[in-house]
Design an enzyme around this catalytic site. Structure first.
Site, PDB file in Angstrom:
ATOM      1  N   CYS A   1      -4.539   5.979  -6.096  1.00 16.43           N
ATOM      2  CA  CYS A   1      -4.465   4.812  -7.255  1.00 16.43           C
ATOM      3  C   CYS A   1      -5.383   5.043  -8.411  1.00 16.43           C
ATOM      4  O   CYS A   1      -5.001   5.249  -9.697  1.00 16.43           O
ATOM      5  CB  CYS A   1      -4.396   3.482  -6.904  1.00 16.43           C
ATOM      6  SG  CYS A   1      -2.967   3.146  -5.701  1.00 16.43           S
TER       7      CYS A   1
ATOM      8  N   THR B   1       3.139   0.777  -9.903  1.00 14.22           N
ATOM      9  CA  THR B   1       2.181   0.591 -11.106  1.00 14.22           C
ATOM     10  C   THR B   1       2.890   1.294 -12.319  1.00 14.22           C
ATOM     11  O   THR B   1       2.764   2.494 -12.125  1.00 14.22           O
ATOM     12  CB  THR B   1       0.913   1.296 -10.612  1.00 14.22           C
ATOM     13  OG1 THR B   1       0.279   0.310  -9.408  1.00 14.22           O
ATOM     14  CG2 THR B   1      -0.163   0.949 -11.741  1.00 14.22           C
TER      15      THR B   1
ATOM     16  N   PHE C   1      -1.214  -5.321  -5.434  1.00 12.64           N
ATOM     17  CA  PHE C   1      -3.004  -5.132  -5.476  1.00 12.64           C
ATOM     18  C   PHE C   1      -3.357  -4.700  -3.842  1.00 12.64           C
ATOM     19  O   PHE C   1      -4.600  -4.811  -3.802  1.00 12.64           O
ATOM     20  CB  PHE C   1      -3.574  -6.407  -5.980  1.00 12.64           C
ATOM     21  CG  PHE C   1      -3.274  -6.814  -7.344  1.00 12.64           C
ATOM     22  CD1 PHE C   1      -3.781  -6.220  -8.460  1.00 12.64           C
ATOM     23  CD2 PHE C   1      -2.286  -7.732  -7.535  1.00 12.64           C
ATOM     24  CE1 PHE C   1      -3.523  -6.474  -9.525  1.00 12.64           C
ATOM     25  CE2 PHE C   1      -1.968  -7.974  -8.734  1.00 12.64           C
ATOM     26  CZ  PHE C   1      -2.572  -7.460  -9.998  1.00 12.64           C
ATOM     27  N   LEU C   2      -2.486  -4.301  -3.021  1.00 12.73           N
ATOM     28  CA  LEU C   2      -3.155  -4.290  -1.726  1.00 12.73           C
ATOM     29  C   LEU C   2      -3.926  -2.941  -1.673  1.00 12.73           C
ATOM     30  O   LEU C   2      -3.733  -2.019  -2.471  1.00 12.73           O
ATOM     31  CB  LEU C   2      -2.003  -4.098  -0.595  1.00 12.73           C
ATOM     32  CG  LEU C   2      -0.771  -3.016  -0.619  1.00 12.73           C
ATOM     33  CD1 LEU C   2      -1.291  -1.708  -0.235  1.00 12.73           C
ATOM     34  CD2 LEU C   2       0.650  -3.400  -0.169  1.00 12.73           C
TER      35      LEU C   2
ATOM     36  N   GLY D   1     -11.377   8.407  -4.850  1.00 12.38           N
ATOM     37  CA  GLY D   1     -10.158   9.267  -5.067  1.00 12.38           C
ATOM     38  C   GLY D   1      -8.977   8.264  -4.513  1.00 12.38           C
ATOM     39  O   GLY D   1      -8.921   7.013  -4.826  1.00 12.38           O
TER      40      GLY D   1
HETATM   41  N1  LIG Z   1      -0.563   3.428  -2.291  1.00 17.78           N
HETATM   42  C1  LIG Z   1      -1.386   2.129  -2.615  1.00 17.78           C
HETATM   43  O1  LIG Z   1      -2.258   1.511  -2.067  1.00 17.78           O
HETATM   44  C2  LIG Z   1      -0.675   1.352  -3.645  1.00 17.78           C
HETATM   45  C3  LIG Z   1      -1.152   0.079  -3.967  1.00 17.78           C
HETATM   46  C4  LIG Z   1      -0.682  -0.694  -4.979  1.00 17.78           C
HETATM   47  C5  LIG Z   1       0.188  -0.002  -5.924  1.00 17.78           C
HETATM   48  N2  LIG Z   1       0.584   1.155  -5.604  1.00 17.78           N
HETATM   49  C6  LIG Z   1       1.686   1.648  -6.463  1.00 17.78           C
HETATM   50  O2  LIG Z   1       2.961   1.587  -5.742  1.00 17.78           O
HETATM   51  C7  LIG Z   1       3.695   2.679  -6.050  1.00 17.78           C
HETATM   52  C8  LIG Z   1       4.351   3.306  -4.958  1.00 17.78           C
HETATM   53  O3  LIG Z   1       2.926   3.922  -4.198  1.00 17.78           O
HETATM   54  P1  LIG Z   1       3.045   4.369  -2.851  1.00 17.78           P
HETATM   55  O4  LIG Z   1       1.719   4.823  -2.365  1.00 17.78           O
HETATM   56  O5  LIG Z   1       3.829   3.406  -1.717  1.00 17.78           O
HETATM   57  O6  LIG Z   1       3.936   5.671  -2.943  1.00 17.78           O
HETATM   58  P2  LIG Z   1       4.467   6.703  -1.716  1.00 17.78           P
HETATM   59  O7  LIG Z   1       4.452   8.082  -2.264  1.00 17.78           O
HETATM   60  O8  LIG Z   1       3.604   6.527  -0.461  1.00 17.78           O
HETATM   61  O9  LIG Z   1       5.893   6.232  -1.429  1.00 17.78           O
HETATM   62  C9  LIG Z   1       6.892   6.414  -2.225  1.00 17.78           C
HETATM   63  C10 LIG Z   1       8.342   6.440  -1.504  1.00 17.78           C
HETATM   64  O10 LIG Z   1       9.449   6.396  -2.421  1.00 17.78           O
HETATM   65  C11 LIG Z   1      10.385   7.254  -1.845  1.00 17.78           C
HETATM   66  N3  LIG Z   1      11.225   7.546  -3.055  1.00 17.78           N
HETATM   67  C12 LIG Z   1      11.213   8.479  -3.878  1.00 17.78           C
HETATM   68  N4  LIG Z   1      12.280   8.641  -4.820  1.00 17.78           N
HETATM   69  C13 LIG Z   1      13.006   7.633  -4.398  1.00 17.78           C
HETATM   70  C14 LIG Z   1      14.496   7.049  -4.642  1.00 17.78           C
HETATM   71  N5  LIG Z   1      15.062   7.809  -5.729  1.00 17.78           N
HETATM   72  N6  LIG Z   1      15.006   6.526  -3.740  1.00 17.78           N
HETATM   73  C15 LIG Z   1      14.461   5.943  -2.717  1.00 17.78           C
HETATM   74  N7  LIG Z   1      13.234   6.342  -2.226  1.00 17.78           N
HETATM   75  C16 LIG Z   1      12.580   6.972  -2.945  1.00 17.78           C
HETATM   76  C17 LIG Z   1       9.570   8.355  -1.413  1.00 17.78           C
HETATM   77  O11 LIG Z   1      10.426   9.178  -0.360  1.00 17.78           O
HETATM   78  C18 LIG Z   1       8.412   7.612  -0.709  1.00 17.78           C
HETATM   79  O12 LIG Z   1       8.724   7.256   0.668  1.00 17.78           O
HETATM   80  C19 LIG Z   1       3.098   3.594  -6.922  1.00 17.78           C
HETATM   81  O13 LIG Z   1       3.459   3.210  -8.386  1.00 17.78           O
HETATM   82  C20 LIG Z   1       1.557   3.098  -6.743  1.00 17.78           C
HETATM   83  O14 LIG Z   1       0.593   3.428  -7.906  1.00 17.78           O
HETATM   84  C21 LIG Z   1       0.233   1.782  -4.569  1.00 17.78           C
HETATM   85  O1  LIG Z   2     -17.815   0.682  -3.515  1.00 20.53           O
HETATM   86  C1  LIG Z   2     -16.926   1.576  -3.445  1.00 20.53           C
HETATM   87  C2  LIG Z   2     -15.469   1.216  -3.271  1.00 20.53           C
HETATM   88  C3  LIG Z   2     -14.785   2.312  -3.193  1.00 20.53           C
HETATM   89  N1  LIG Z   2     -14.937   3.482  -3.416  1.00 20.53           N
HETATM   90  C4  LIG Z   2     -14.129   4.544  -3.620  1.00 20.53           C
HETATM   91  O2  LIG Z   2     -12.730   4.057  -4.404  1.00 20.53           O
HETATM   92  C5  LIG Z   2     -11.740   4.590  -3.859  1.00 20.53           C
HETATM   93  C6  LIG Z   2     -10.485   3.623  -3.725  1.00 20.53           C
HETATM   94  O3  LIG Z   2     -10.990   2.808  -2.702  1.00 20.53           O
HETATM   95  P1  LIG Z   2     -10.224   1.234  -2.639  1.00 20.53           P
HETATM   96  O4  LIG Z   2      -9.968   0.528  -3.643  1.00 20.53           O
HETATM   97  O5  LIG Z   2     -10.625   0.593  -1.228  1.00 20.53           O
HETATM   98  O6  LIG Z   2      -8.695   1.943  -1.890  1.00 20.53           O
HETATM   99  P2  LIG Z   2      -7.302   1.964  -2.598  1.00 20.53           P
HETATM  100  O7  LIG Z   2      -6.342   1.713  -1.126  1.00 20.53           O
HETATM  101  O8  LIG Z   2      -6.984   3.054  -3.184  1.00 20.53           O
HETATM  102  O9  LIG Z   2      -7.025   0.658  -3.317  1.00 20.53           O
HETATM  103  C7  LIG Z   2      -7.198   0.530  -4.823  1.00 20.53           C
HETATM  104  O10 LIG Z   2      -6.205   1.040  -5.353  1.00 20.53           O
HETATM  105  C8  LIG Z   2      -4.936   0.300  -5.030  1.00 20.53           C
HETATM  106  C9  LIG Z   2      -3.557   0.899  -5.449  1.00 20.53           C
HETATM  107  O11 LIG Z   2      -3.408   0.636  -7.015  1.00 20.53           O
HETATM  108  C10 LIG Z   2      -4.878  -1.154  -5.372  1.00 20.53           C
HETATM  109  O12 LIG Z   2      -3.714  -1.731  -4.896  1.00 20.53           O
HETATM  110  C11 LIG Z   2      -6.296  -1.745  -4.769  1.00 20.53           C
HETATM  111  O13 LIG Z   2      -6.526  -3.259  -5.329  1.00 20.53           O
HETATM  112  C12 LIG Z   2      -7.327  -1.034  -5.193  1.00 20.53           C
HETATM  113  O14 LIG Z   2      -8.730  -1.639  -4.655  1.00 20.53           O
HETATM  114  C13 LIG Z   2     -11.977   5.280  -2.603  1.00 20.53           C
HETATM  115  O15 LIG Z   2     -12.083   6.823  -2.819  1.00 20.53           O
HETATM  116  C14 LIG Z   2     -13.182   4.702  -2.126  1.00 20.53           C
HETATM  117  O16 LIG Z   2     -13.978   5.743  -1.263  1.00 20.53           O
HETATM  118  C15 LIG Z   2     -16.429   3.808  -3.775  1.00 20.53           C
HETATM  119  O17 LIG Z   2     -16.735   5.096  -3.808  1.00 20.53           O
HETATM  120  N2  LIG Z   2     -17.463   2.797  -3.761  1.00 20.53           N
END
Ligand SMILES: NC(=O)c1ccc[n+]([C@@H]2O[C@H](COP(=O)([O-])OP(=O)(O)OC[C@H]3O[C@@H](n4cnc5c(N)ncnc54)[C@H](O)[C@@H]3O)[C@@H](O)[C@H]2O)c1
Ligand SMILES: O=c1ccn([C@@H]2O[C@H](COP(=O)(O)OP(=O)(O)O[C@H]3O[C@H](CO)[C@@H](O)[C@H](O)[C@H]3O)[C@@H](O)[C@H]2O)c(=O)[nH]1
Length: 432
Positions: A261, A121, A150-151, A258
């Site tokens: 993201c 992101t 968007f997961l 929290g």
């Molecule tokens: N966690 C989510 O649900 C979610 C969902 C959608 C988008 N995103 C976005 O995706 C991105 C990654 O999020 P995440 O939660 O997977 O992060 P994360 O912290 O869980 O994982 C990041 C990984 O990158 C590795 N890393 C760091 N520097 C590196 C390098 N130079 N080379 C190779 N690996 C390296 C770290 O060791 C770690 O394993 C962020 O921008 C986040 O905002 C996260």
């Molecule tokens: O009705 C609701 C729904 C969620 N939450 C809170 O909102 C936060 C985020 O929840 P959720 O969106 O389910 O989890 P994430 O895994 O953080 O997913 C969000 O963040 C990701 C990282 O960007 C995106 O990819 C997803 O689409 C987006 O839903 C958590 O603290 C939840 O407790 C509430 O308080 N009330």
């Protein structure tokens, strides 16, 4: 197709595994040697439902491999995904050092045409920065694609395999057609692959997360107002959510949003606004209300115990920022625990998956229980921070038998008001 994924966190590992699941040959690269060794030995380093089955299957089929070498990653994949962290910087912006650092290295290592796909992101304009960082070190042809993810944690595998939509931003026809070929198996039900320019794709991600965070925040304010006027937010929620223009989802009030993201993404969009002479007033309020919301139960707990929690034992159910994950990034539970410790409480917590992560963070500051009922042993009160399903229909008789007094502070509105008031001596929830 041959794919490499750089960064194997919650997004990268799910992406790599799910891409292998449709027959691609995937090489995952991470700088964390311990993590890579674990994965090479068949251990999934995070808790994400259903990931273990796919992980094991694809490793066995030799479609999913791991390395610490970016060079190997660059050699292997025709498509290179960047799933790197973009944490909050001191000024609220997204810190791009991981992305741009890897882009810089890619420029030094690239030998033939690659599609570099940004799944992290990132703020509008990052694709341009990635292109510049790569091309300063090479003349080899490449394309950069913005493909925000968007997961949701807890549903990540399902969200990846059956996405409601896939957003792909690029000005290169060649890159777009490669991406469409890669993603075709995931949209057989007819959900769209939406193509657009890179900037719009980058902004789509922040807009979606900020909108959802705003929806929750609005509901938290309605909940707080309900308390002032004697209304019940659960009834209001159902009353308004059944209007299909509003929708039933993301209307659950609580002790604030929290996770890894929403908190950082709302702040990053707000900061992007500032950097571009735009004042996102609505996001200002969202940030402020959310930081207040996580404090909302604390004065109630303090006042119940006359501002002195010394000698009091508080049980905590739920540590993860949401159910079905072990992720504790920006989890409201951590704030609550910290505040209760300051007032002298001793704390015993239970969470089905997140206890090891909290133990690493807090060490011996709190105790951990083996199950939800053991956490209640001699407790003066129970605080609920995460709505894991197993907390929804507890055996109240058993709870009363364990606790010193049956007092519940519920940050997730788990229980029906009429029922719970017959079961415990004191119950406090949000907006009811
Ligand atoms: N966690 C989510 O649900 C979610 C969902 C959608 C988008 N995103 C976005 O995706 C991105 C990654 O999020 P995440 O939660 O997977 O992060 P994360 O912290 O869980 O994982 C990041 C990984 O990158 C590795 N890393 C760091 N520097 C590196 C390098 N130079 N080379 C190779 N690996 C390296 C770290 O060791 C770690 O394993 C962020 O921008 C986040 O905002 C996260
Ligand atoms: O009705 C609701 C729904 C969620 N939450 C809170 O909102 C936060 C985020 O929840 P959720 O969106 O389910 O989890 P994430 O895994 O953080 O997913 C969000 O963040 C990701 C990282 O960007 C995106 O990819 C997803 O689409 C987006 O839903 C958590 O603290 C939840 O407790 C509430 O308080 N009330």
């Amino acid at each position: 197709m041959k794919v490499s994924v750089i960064g194997t966190g919650y997004v990268g590992l799910v992406t790599g595994t799910c891409l292998a699941e449709t027959g691609n040959e995937v090489l995952c690269v991470d700088i964390d040697e311990v993590k890579v060794e674990k994965m090479q030995n068949g251990v999934v380093p995070i808790y994400e439902p259903h990931l273990d089955v796919l992980f094991e299957r694809n490793i066995k089929a030799k479609r999913l491999k791991f390395t610490t070498s970016l060079e190997e990653g660059l050699e292997h994949g025709e498509i290179i995904f960047l799933a790197l962290p973009t944490p909050e910087d001191e000024d609220g912006s997204a810190d791009l050092k991981y992305i741009l650092g890897v882009a810089d290295d890619i420029g030094k290592l690239i030998k033939d045409y690659k599609v570099i796909v940004d799944k992290s992101t990132v703020p509008v304009g990052t694709s341009e920065k990635v292109k510049a960082a790569i091309s300063k070190n090479t003349d080899v042809e490449f394309d950069v694609v913005s493909n925000p993810e968007f997961l949701r944690e807890g549903f990540a595998v399902d969200d990846f395999l059956k996405p409601e939509r896939i957003v792909v931003g690029s000005d290169s026809k060649k890159a777009l057609s490669i991406m469409e070929k890669l993603y075709k198996p995931y949209v057989r039900s007819g959900n769209p692959i939406i193509t657009m320019d890179e900037k719009s794709a980058e902004l789509t991600k922040y807009a979606a997360n900020s909108f959802l965070a705003t929806k929750i925040t609005f509901m938290n304010e309605i909940a707080n107002f309900c308390e002032k006027v004697g209304a019940d937010v659960d009834k209001v929620r159902i009353g308004m959510g059944t209007d299909s223009r509003i929708g039933k989802r993301f209307l659950f009030p609580g002790i604030g949003y929290g996770g890894s993201c929403f908190p950082k993404d709302v702040k990053a969009l707000h900061k992007s606004g500032k950097d571009n002479n735009y004042d996102f007033k609505i996001l200002d309020s969202v940030i402020e209300v959310n930081s207040k919301q996580k404090t909302i139960l604390m004065p109630r707990i303090a006042s119940y115990f006359n501002n002195d929690l010394r000698g009091k034992k508080i049980a905590v159910w739920g540590l993860a920022f949401k159910p079905e994950t072990d992720d504790i990034r920006e989890a409201p539970s951590l704030y609550m625990i910290d505040e209760m410790l300051k007032l002298g409480a001793s704390i015993t917590a239970f969470d089905p998956e997140a206890m090891p992560n909290v133990q690493r963070k807090l060490g011996s500051k709190i105790s951990f229980a083996n199950d939800m009922y053991s956490a209640l042993e001699d407790a003066d009160a129970l605080l609920i921070c995460t709505e894991w399903s197993i907390f929804r229909t507890p055996n109240f008789e058993k709870m009363r038998g364990k606790m010193k007094s049956s007092v519940i502070f519920d940050g997730r509105n788990l229980y029906d008001l009429e029922e719970i008031n017959n079961e415990v001596q004191f119950y406090s929830s949000i907006g009811r």
